[in-house]
Design an enzyme around this catalytic site. Structure first.
Site, PDB file in Angstrom:
ATOM      1  N   ASN A   1      75.042  20.486 -31.896  1.00  0.00           N
ATOM      2  CA  ASN A   1      75.028  21.003 -30.530  1.00  0.00           C
ATOM      3  C   ASN A   1      74.893  22.514 -30.512  1.00  0.00           C
ATOM      4  O   ASN A   1      75.122  23.167 -31.536  1.00  0.00           O
ATOM      5  CB  ASN A   1      76.324  20.587 -29.824  1.00  0.00           C
ATOM      6  CG  ASN A   1      76.223  19.224 -29.194  1.00  0.00           C
ATOM      7  OD1 ASN A   1      75.188  18.878 -28.626  1.00  0.00           O
ATOM      8  ND2 ASN A   1      77.283  18.435 -29.286  1.00  0.00           N
TER       9      ASN A   1
ATOM     10  N   CYS B   1      71.201  12.975 -28.992  1.00  0.00           N
ATOM     11  CA  CYS B   1      72.544  13.081 -28.433  1.00  0.00           C
ATOM     12  C   CYS B   1      73.066  11.676 -28.145  1.00  0.00           C
ATOM     13  O   CYS B   1      72.309  10.806 -27.712  1.00  0.00           O
ATOM     14  CB  CYS B   1      72.517  13.903 -27.141  1.00  0.00           C
ATOM     15  SG  CYS B   1      74.129  14.044 -26.324  1.00  0.00           S
ATOM     16  N   ASP B   2      74.355  11.476 -28.370  1.00  0.00           N
ATOM     17  CA  ASP B   2      74.931  10.146 -28.158  1.00  0.00           C
ATOM     18  C   ASP B   2      75.569   9.970 -26.788  1.00  0.00           C
ATOM     19  O   ASP B   2      76.049   8.886 -26.467  1.00  0.00           O
ATOM     20  CB  ASP B   2      75.954   9.830 -29.245  1.00  0.00           C
ATOM     21  CG  ASP B   2      77.146  10.774 -29.208  1.00  0.00           C
ATOM     22  OD1 ASP B   2      77.017  11.869 -28.635  1.00  0.00           O
ATOM     23  OD2 ASP B   2      78.192  10.419 -29.769  1.00  0.00           O
TER      24      ASP B   2
ATOM     25  N   TYR C   1      77.653  15.189 -17.692  1.00  0.00           N
ATOM     26  CA  TYR C   1      77.753  16.635 -17.865  1.00  0.00           C
ATOM     27  C   TYR C   1      77.256  17.418 -16.656  1.00  0.00           C
ATOM     28  O   TYR C   1      77.494  18.627 -16.564  1.00  0.00           O
ATOM     29  CB  TYR C   1      76.974  17.078 -19.106  1.00  0.00           C
ATOM     30  CG  TYR C   1      77.720  16.856 -20.397  1.00  0.00           C
ATOM     31  CD1 TYR C   1      78.419  17.887 -21.014  1.00  0.00           C
ATOM     32  CD2 TYR C   1      77.732  15.606 -21.007  1.00  0.00           C
ATOM     33  CE1 TYR C   1      79.108  17.685 -22.199  1.00  0.00           C
ATOM     34  CE2 TYR C   1      78.411  15.390 -22.190  1.00  0.00           C
ATOM     35  CZ  TYR C   1      79.102  16.430 -22.778  1.00  0.00           C
ATOM     36  OH  TYR C   1      79.784  16.221 -23.950  1.00  0.00           O
TER      37      TYR C   1
ATOM     38  N   ARG D   1      89.398  21.563 -24.087  1.00  0.00           N
ATOM     39  CA  ARG D   1      88.935  20.392 -24.830  1.00  0.00           C
ATOM     40  C   ARG D   1      89.022  20.609 -26.340  1.00  0.00           C
ATOM     41  O   ARG D   1      89.326  19.674 -27.091  1.00  0.00           O
ATOM     42  CB  ARG D   1      87.488  20.078 -24.412  1.00  0.00           C
ATOM     43  CG  ARG D   1      86.829  18.951 -25.158  1.00  0.00           C
ATOM     44  CD  ARG D   1      87.400  17.601 -24.796  1.00  0.00           C
ATOM     45  NE  ARG D   1      86.812  16.576 -25.637  1.00  0.00           N
ATOM     46  CZ  ARG D   1      87.415  15.473 -26.024  1.00  0.00           C
ATOM     47  NH1 ARG D   1      88.648  15.226 -25.654  1.00  0.00           N
ATOM     48  NH2 ARG D   1      86.809  14.610 -26.789  1.00  0.00           N
TER      49      ARG D   1
END
Length: 447
Positions: free
Chosen positions: A148, A170-171, A270, A290
């Site tokens: 990322n 991306c998952d 997101y 986070r």
């Protein structure tokens, strides 16, 4: 019989690495391995994961040759695939990415807004280095990159290594599709056929079907309007592993408000950071972000279990397991290796896939994957609202890469100013100056 392949996992010390190993072992009938290597520039961190994975491999797939190394010549020689998920600066720098913007009441997030820009400026160096290692030691290999922030990394590789055999992935859409499958009663997200367009962490579904062609959108929209992608709170059976940490509970629930902005589509989670930045700031503890959750939960749990395996000398009854992150990357490798023509969401150069977005934008769209590589599917023209948002964010990502290449403070300031998460150029400069100081050991020296 399928030809066995050799893989190096770049980022061997990642908390996700063991999950990829478990998925690879579980899929030896679909993607058989001759050898598996770990590569990381942090020897001690990698050793914790590697020692445990060596035991797992010996017990469950002893035919696979295993090596863990910090030497790129050893790691990248004679491999077919590089699976990359590096984190430049580790979780401590992620914590800075998240907490510095929060000082100014700006979204502090790993891949979105100023934090994502800071992370991107670090990641470019590391990913380009991995590409160069791959091209030197295994020029026919493919790199499957999870590192990322994927959109900034994808733009950087497009500009700096345009001929590299790299696919950025991306998952998150995979996890969301599994949530959709749960909502409509399907076993797996793989049972869904979708149409989707956007950027990484910045997209919309326009069609969700099952494999028989039945339209699932009406049922999904009815659920999302009430609960987002979270569970139906009127029921008792709400065990969803995606929602164990409170931040993810909130994120999946907030989708109902993102959806309300455009009820014709279903959104990526997101988008909350861009459409509701004031809400995110208000509901984030600036002292416990986070990054702290990951350190206290996933990192602590994975490393503790790895040490436990090493201490016992066996992985029997281990709590380590494969997840969506691992499944997606194994499916992609299998499609490239064995010509299975999988339909997968990838981050690729647009070139007309979204008809009214610039050809050189790095977009996330469905692609058909085979030995030929990937072929994007045409998503047609998109509405003005999404087009405007995408063009703004693409400009942010291009400015970040230009700032990196030109070592330009001015262009990085413009990138932060243009981000939908930042309220003004004045605030952008305050955040940038703090981020520059925190990243002095990682960014190019800007002027």
């Amino acid at each position: 019989m399928l030809e066995k392949k050799s893989v190096v996992i770049a980022g061997g010390g990642s908390t996700y690495t063991a999950g990829i190993v478990m998925m690879l072992i579980n899929n030896q009938d679909k993607f058989p391995l001759k050898s598996l290597k770990f590569y990381d520039n942090d020897f001690e961190r990698q050793k914790v994961v590697a020692d445990a994975c060596e035991i797992i491999i010996k017990e469950r797939a002893p035919e696979i040759e295993f090596v863990a190394t910090t030497d790129p010549a050893i790691a990248f020689s004679d491999v077919d695939f590089v699976m990359a998920h590096i984190r430049q600066g580790g979780l401590k720098m992620r914590e800075m990415d998240e907490k510095i913007p929060m000082k100014y009441d700006v979204v502090g997030q790993e891949t979105c807004g100023p934090g994502g820009i800071a992370y991107g400026m670090r990641s470019i160096t590391g990913v380009i280095e991995l590409i160069d290692y791959m091209e030197e030691y295994s020029p026919n290999a493919w790199m499957l990159n999870y590192s990322n922030p994927a959109s900034i990394v994808a733009e950087a590789t497009r500009v700096l290594r345009p001929n590299a055999k790299i696919i950025n992935i991306c998952d998150m859409p995979v996890a969301i599709k599994q949530g959709m499958a749960d909502i409509v009663g399907l076993k797996s997200g793989n049972d869904i056929v979708d149409r989707y367009y956007g950027l990484n962490h910045y997209g919309w579904w326009t069609e969700v079907l099952d494999k028989d062609g039945n339209d699932l959108m009406p049922q999904l929209k009815e659920h999302v309007k009430k609960f987002g992608y979270g569970p139906d709170t009127s029921k008792d059976d709400n065990d969803n592993p995606l929602l164990m940490e409170q931040s993810w509970v909130d994120t999946f629930a907030k989708v109902k408000d993102i959806y309300a902005v455009d009820p014709d589509t279903l959104p990526n989670t997101y988008l909350k950071y861009y459409l509701y930045p004031d809400y995110v700031v208000k509901h984030t503890d600036p002292t416990h972000t986070r990054a702290n959750e990951v350190m206290e939960n996933r990192e602590k749990n994975v490393f503790s279990e790895c040490r436990n395996i090493t201490k016992k000398g066996t992985a029997q009854d281990t709590t380590l397991e494969a997840g969506e992150h691992a499944e997606f990357i194994v499916q992609l490798a299998g499609a490239l290796a064995y010509n299975t023509h999988e339909r997968m969401l990838l981050i690729v150069e647009n070139n007309g896939a979204i008809a009214n977005v610039d050809d050189d934008a790095m977009v996330e769209v469905p692609c058909i994957v085979s030995k030929r590589g990937y072929e994007p599917l045409a998503m047609g023209k998109i509405p003005t609202f999404q087009k405007g948002m995408i063009e703004q964010q693409v400009s942010v990502e291009k400015l970040v890469v230009q700032a990196y290449i030109e070592k330009s403070y001015q262009k990085l300031w413009k990138a932060l100013t243009l981000s939908a998460t930042v309220p003004s150029a004045e605030v952008a400069k305050l955040v940038l100056d703090d981020l520059q100081e925190a990243n002095k050991d990682y960014w190019p020296e800007l002027s």
